[in-house]
Motif scaffolding. Structure first.
Motif, short mmCIF file in Angstrom:
data_model
loop_
_atom_site.label_atom_id
_atom_site.label_comp_id
_atom_site.label_asym_id
_atom_site.label_seq_id
_atom_site.Cartn_x
_atom_site.Cartn_y
_atom_site.Cartn_z
N THR A 8 0.81 -1.22 0.00
CA THR A 8 0.00 0.00 0.00
C THR A 8 0.85 1.27 0.00
N ASP A 9 0.25 2.37 -0.47
CA ASP A 9 0.92 3.68 -0.48
C ASP A 9 0.02 4.73 0.17
N PRO A 10 -0.26 4.58 1.48
CA PRO A 10 -1.29 5.43 2.10
C PRO A 10 -0.93 6.91 2.05
N ILE A 12 -5.19 8.33 0.97
CA ILE A 12 -6.49 8.43 1.63
C ILE A 12 -7.34 7.19 1.39
N ASP A 13 -7.45 6.76 0.13
CA ASP A 13 -8.29 5.57 -0.11
C ASP A 13 -7.58 4.31 0.38
N ASP A 14 -6.26 4.34 0.47
CA ASP A 14 -5.54 3.22 1.09
C ASP A 14 -5.93 3.08 2.56
N ALA A 15 -6.08 4.23 3.26
CA ALA A 15 -6.47 4.17 4.68
C ALA A 15 -7.87 3.57 4.82
N GLY A 37 4.31 6.41 -3.94
CA GLY A 37 3.14 6.49 -4.83
C GLY A 37 2.38 7.76 -4.55
N ASN A 38 1.43 7.66 -3.63
CA ASN A 38 0.66 8.85 -3.28
C ASN A 38 1.53 9.89 -2.58
N ALA A 39 2.67 9.46 -2.05
CA ALA A 39 3.68 10.34 -1.43
C ALA A 39 4.99 9.55 -1.43
N VAL A 81 -4.32 15.46 -4.93
CA VAL A 81 -5.34 14.42 -4.68
C VAL A 81 -5.33 13.99 -3.22
N HIS A 82 -4.11 13.75 -2.67
CA HIS A 82 -4.00 13.16 -1.33
C HIS A 82 -3.41 14.11 -0.29
N GLY A 83 -3.05 15.34 -0.70
CA GLY A 83 -2.40 16.27 0.23
C GLY A 83 -0.91 16.03 0.26
N ALA A 123 -2.35 -5.73 -3.73
CA ALA A 123 -1.45 -4.59 -4.00
C ALA A 123 -2.29 -3.40 -4.45
N ILE A 124 -2.20 -2.31 -3.67
CA ILE A 124 -3.04 -1.14 -3.95
C ILE A 124 -2.19 0.12 -4.15
N GLY A 125 -0.94 -0.08 -4.54
CA GLY A 125 -0.05 1.02 -4.89
C GLY A 125 0.72 0.63 -6.14
N GLY A 158 -7.85 6.67 -18.49
CA GLY A 158 -7.03 6.65 -17.28
C GLY A 158 -7.34 7.84 -16.40
N ASN A 159 -6.76 7.83 -15.20
CA ASN A 159 -6.95 8.99 -14.31
C ASN A 159 -5.69 9.86 -14.21
N VAL A 160 -4.61 9.45 -14.90
CA VAL A 160 -3.41 10.29 -14.95
C VAL A 160 -3.19 10.79 -16.37
N ALA A 164 -3.70 5.96 -18.95
CA ALA A 164 -3.01 5.32 -17.82
C ALA A 164 -3.62 5.66 -16.46
N GLU A 165 -3.71 4.62 -15.67
CA GLU A 165 -4.14 4.73 -14.26
C GLU A 165 -2.90 4.99 -13.39
N ALA A 166 -3.12 5.59 -12.22
CA ALA A 166 -1.99 6.07 -11.40
C ALA A 166 -1.03 4.96 -10.96
N ASN A 167 -1.53 3.87 -10.41
CA ASN A 167 -0.60 2.86 -9.89
C ASN A 167 0.25 2.26 -11.01
N PHE A 168 -0.33 2.07 -12.18
CA PHE A 168 0.44 1.49 -13.29
C PHE A 168 1.43 2.50 -13.86
N GLY A 189 -9.31 -2.64 -11.76
CA GLY A 189 -8.88 -1.32 -12.21
C GLY A 189 -10.02 -0.32 -12.28
N LEU A 190 -9.74 0.77 -12.98
CA LEU A 190 -10.71 1.87 -13.04
C LEU A 190 -12.03 1.46 -13.68
N ASP A 191 -11.99 0.44 -14.57
CA ASP A 191 -13.24 0.00 -15.20
C ASP A 191 -14.30 -0.29 -14.16
N MET A 242 -14.20 4.40 -4.92
CA MET A 242 -13.64 3.49 -3.92
C MET A 242 -12.63 2.59 -4.62
N HIS A 243 -11.44 3.15 -4.86
CA HIS A 243 -10.44 2.39 -5.63
C HIS A 243 -9.91 1.20 -4.82
N ASP A 244 -9.21 1.53 -3.73
CA ASP A 244 -8.37 0.51 -3.09
C ASP A 244 -9.18 -0.54 -2.32
C1 BDR Z 1 -4.98 4.48 -7.27
O1 BDR Z 1 -4.02 5.53 -7.27
C2 BDR Z 1 -3.87 6.05 -5.98
O2 BDR Z 1 -3.94 7.44 -5.99
C3 BDR Z 1 -4.97 5.48 -5.14
O3 BDR Z 1 -4.54 5.28 -3.81
C4 BDR Z 1 -5.29 4.19 -5.81
O4 BDR Z 1 -4.47 3.14 -5.36
C5 BDR Z 1 -6.17 4.88 -8.10
O5 BDR Z 1 -5.79 5.10 -9.42
#
Ligand code: BDR
Ligand code: CA
Length: 330
Positions: A8-10, A12-15, A37-39, A81-83, A123-125, A158-160, A164-168, A189-191, A242-244
């Protein structure tokens, strides 16, 4: 029972996912492994420890993982996104507990080898730790119970980047390495995660009825939902994806998910960097499909019964035994 190592890469949604993992009666959380990841990994490791303390579960081990992607330079952290602190700028006190004297990859390899066939990796990061672990111990795919990954965007934007999605995209080489091994692998994934919206009403209910855990989920979600409500996906609505926690919900609500399968690649560079490309038609023209030849089939979620998954998340946190402890830190 699912014996889970949560990478995980906490976040916010990881928490939120950690809260779910601690609270579901069919999940036994063996430990958290952390990744950038998120930080930065310093921040995500501190957050993993602090979040466990807030949930009164500082007994759960944390192993620190990769600070950088396998090959490319680390992308800037998504503080919008996460501060800047990865936790919605809550200015949390530093953790009192410490990470183990063992890397994330070592923790994963040791636990899977101690309990062959019994450990689920979720795996959520970015997938750097999982790629490092499988390169160090190529027997892992045959010894894990399963690997569930939150990442990728197959038939949705994707969201980036548009693909592409962020974790990938944070470590596309690692994601491609992971897809090269023959695991029992499901990619959530995002789907599907964009089909599972958590609203301010959900968060308010958790704040009011789920003790310190619910209060923490409410507090940390303020920043995240503020960001989401400005995006085109959810423009104006007070909700976020609710990703993670959806990756964990897959363990316990499997029939709520529909998956497609085939050999997969993750694009390493160029305009499509981070894109997940699945050959779901089992094609036989090696000259054109060389990149997918010899790759194992993996499963990617396409549809989800979002109400079932949302109910599962909400009821799990609302009924959590953990929050009866009142949120004593450490
Ligand atoms: C994924 O990217 C991160 O920002 C989230 O924690 C989640 O794991 C969503 O694309
Ligand atoms: Ca994450």
């Amino acid at each position: 029972m699912h014996n889970v190592i949560l990478d995980t890469d906490p976040g916010i949604d990881d928490a939120q996912a950690i809260a779910f993992a601690l609270s579901h009666p069919d999940i036994n959380l063996l430990g958290l492994t952390t990744v950038f990841g998120n930080a930065s990994v310093d921040i995500t490791t501190g957050n993993a420890l602090v979040v466990l303390e807030h949930y009164s579960r500082a007994d759960i081990p944390v192993a620190r993982g990769a600070a950088e992607p396998l090959s490319q330079a680390r992308m800037p952290s998504p503080d919008f996104v996460h501060g800047a602190d990865g936790m919605g700028d809550l200015n949390l006190p530093p953790p009192r507990s410490v990470a183990r004297d063992e890397s994330a990859a070592e923790f994963i390899i040791r636990n899977v080898n101690q309990r062959p066939g019994e450990v689920s990796l979720v795996a959520i990061g970015p997938l750097t730790n999982i790629a490092q672990a499988v390169m160090l111990d190529p027997s892992l795919p045959s010894k894990v119970k399963e690997l569930v990954v939150m990442g990728g965007a197959l038939d949705v934007p994707g969201n980036v980047t548009p693909l592409a999605e962020a974790n990938f995209v944070n470590d596309p080489h690692a994601a491609d390495v992971v897809c090269a091994y023959d695991w029992p692998l499901a990619v959530i994934g995002l789907d599907v995660t964009l089909q599972v919206p958590l609203t301010d009403e959900h968060f308010a209910l958790l704040r009011d009825s789920a003790g310190a855990m619910g209060q923490f989920i409410w507090d940390s979600s303020r920043y995240y939902i503020d960001f989401y409500s400005t995006t085109k996906e959810y423009g104006g609505k007070r909700q976020c994806a609710m990703h993670d926690a959806s990756a964990l919900a897959y363990l316990v609500e499997r029939s709520a998910f529909e998956l497609v399968s085939g050999p997969a690649r993750v694009v390493n560079d160029g305009v499509a960097v981070g894109a997940l490309v699945l050959d779901r038609f089992d094609r036989t023209s090696p000259e054109l499909f060389d990149h997918w030849q010899g790759r194992p089939s993996i499963a990617v979620a396409k549809q989800v019964d979002s109400e079932r998954v949302l109910n599962c998340f909400m009821n799990t946190i609302l009924n959590s035994k953990t929050h009866h402890g009142g949120g004593n830190r450490g």
